[in-house]
Design an enzyme around this catalytic site. Sequence first.
Site, PDB file in Angstrom:
ATOM      1  CE1 TYR A 146      67.983  49.699 -12.257  1.00 58.41           C
ATOM      2  CE2 TYR A 146      66.763  48.426 -10.652  1.00 58.41           C
ATOM      3  CZ  TYR A 146      66.911  49.572 -11.413  1.00 58.41           C
ATOM      4  OH  TYR A 146      65.992  50.573 -11.318  1.00 58.41           O
ATOM      5  CE  LYS A 154      59.793  54.409 -25.102  1.00 54.22           C
ATOM      6  NZ  LYS A 154      58.635  55.308 -25.156  1.00 54.22           N
ATOM      7  CG  ASP A 208      55.959  56.129 -23.199  1.00 53.22           C
ATOM      8  OD1 ASP A 208      55.640  54.938 -23.315  1.00 53.22           O
ATOM      9  OD2 ASP A 208      56.264  56.839 -24.172  1.00 53.22           O
ATOM     10  CG  ASP A 236      63.285  50.261  -9.007  1.00 53.38           C
ATOM     11  OD1 ASP A 236      62.571  50.407  -8.002  1.00 53.38           O
ATOM     12  OD2 ASP A 236      64.498  50.540  -9.030  1.00 53.38           O
ATOM     13  CG  ASP A 271      59.287  53.239  -5.620  1.00 53.20           C
ATOM     14  OD1 ASP A 271      59.053  52.088  -5.198  1.00 53.20           O
ATOM     15  OD2 ASP A 271      60.232  53.941  -5.209  1.00 53.20           O
TER      16      ASP A 271
END
Length: 368
Positions: free
Chosen positions: A141, A189, A221, A245, A249
């Site tokens: 971001y 990851k 994952d 992020d 959620d």
Amino acid sequence: MKKRIVLLPGDGIGKEVIDSAKDVLSAIAEEFNHSFSFDTHEIGGAAIDQYGTPLPETTVEACTQADAVLLGAVGGPKWDNNPSHLRPERGLLGIRKALDLYANLRPIKGFKNLLHASPLKEEVVSGSDLLIVRELTGGLYFGTPSERRDNGNAVVDTLSYSRSEIERIVDKGFQAAQQRRGLLTSVDKANVLESSKLWREIVEEKKAQYPDVAVEHVLVDAAAMKLITNPTQFDVIVTENLFGDILSDEASVLTGSLGMLPSASLREDGVGLYEPVHGSAPDIAGKGVANPVAMILSTALMLRYSFKLDDEAKVIEDAVQSVLDAGFHTADLQVADGRLVGTFEMTKLIVDYIKSQNASKCIASCYF
Ligand SMILES: NC(=O)c1ccc[n+]([C@@H]2O[C@H](COP(=O)([O-])OP(=O)(O)OC[C@H]3O[C@@H](n4cnc5c(N)ncnc54)[C@H](O)[C@@H]3O)[C@@H](O)[C@H]2O)c1
């Protein structure tokens, strides 16, 4: 204790729930002999309308001088087609960056009588109590500005992290685990991304400094899957910006409503910005039906993390628990045989509890 708090209502229901935060903090100040001053400024869509920018200088200045900042929410359809520098969300990213709020903490804990509201089976979510520590000012971001190439048919977003950026958030994760059940899950990851390889190396290096914390590494994952199949296995999850992020959620569904989840964004010196996880909910804005609990629980996080007022924070959390246990709920929560109330009534119940510090007496005599 004397503290200056900046209120950033923002847009939509942000403007409604910020009033709830102010009422609750005023009650705490009265009960515990503190002096909290409130200074309100614009951010997001409201700031675009008034000042032509989602983050006016005056807002940044006020926040820089404050002891803590409370934010409602930003955004709405009115500004959806604006160019990216004039999107309300720019205000939020900008204030996090301006205050160097690199650590985002999201506690996720199911309330007993609301577990049925989760889309997951009650036996899966029962007992979930986890904290997601997300890096907030680095990664994708905040890479070099995204670039369109090949006449707009190719695109480059950059993901960069420095060692010091990773070290400070990993430390926050370890420290949070020390104060909780002592298990840290680092999510990355590392089988693909170089940034994740460095992340994992740093977690391994830091382990020795926190011998009381057990550490595991989980690929993002797999973490996404485990969060909904076995959420009780987690205590503290620490991860980078984009993964955090998405995972936070996902984890928010555990409790059944976005309206219940608070968050804290912290700087090294304890100054913080506190906000509900939910957005501006344009579909219900202005109707007086928004659930104020996420915002109210965010004030408890503010008292705990920025002001070190643990007892006062606990009183707010107990008040919320007690009012929910008594069956009161807003429209986003389905409670069998419950009492449906709006934003104002829910806030008043919580404030009344704080003032009386006696749930049964208050609910019987103050409200009905
Ligand atoms: N931190 C933020 O300010 C933030 C976060 C997420 C989204 N947004 C913005 O908010 C706007 C709306 O986004 P969205 O609809 O995807 O997400 P949202 O969180 O605003 O709403 C999602 C759904 O949850 C409900 N909801 C959310 N909070 C609630 C509450 N306190 N009480 C009762 N119901 C509640 C809404 O009515 C809606 O049905 C967009 O402009 C988005 O960019 C802002």
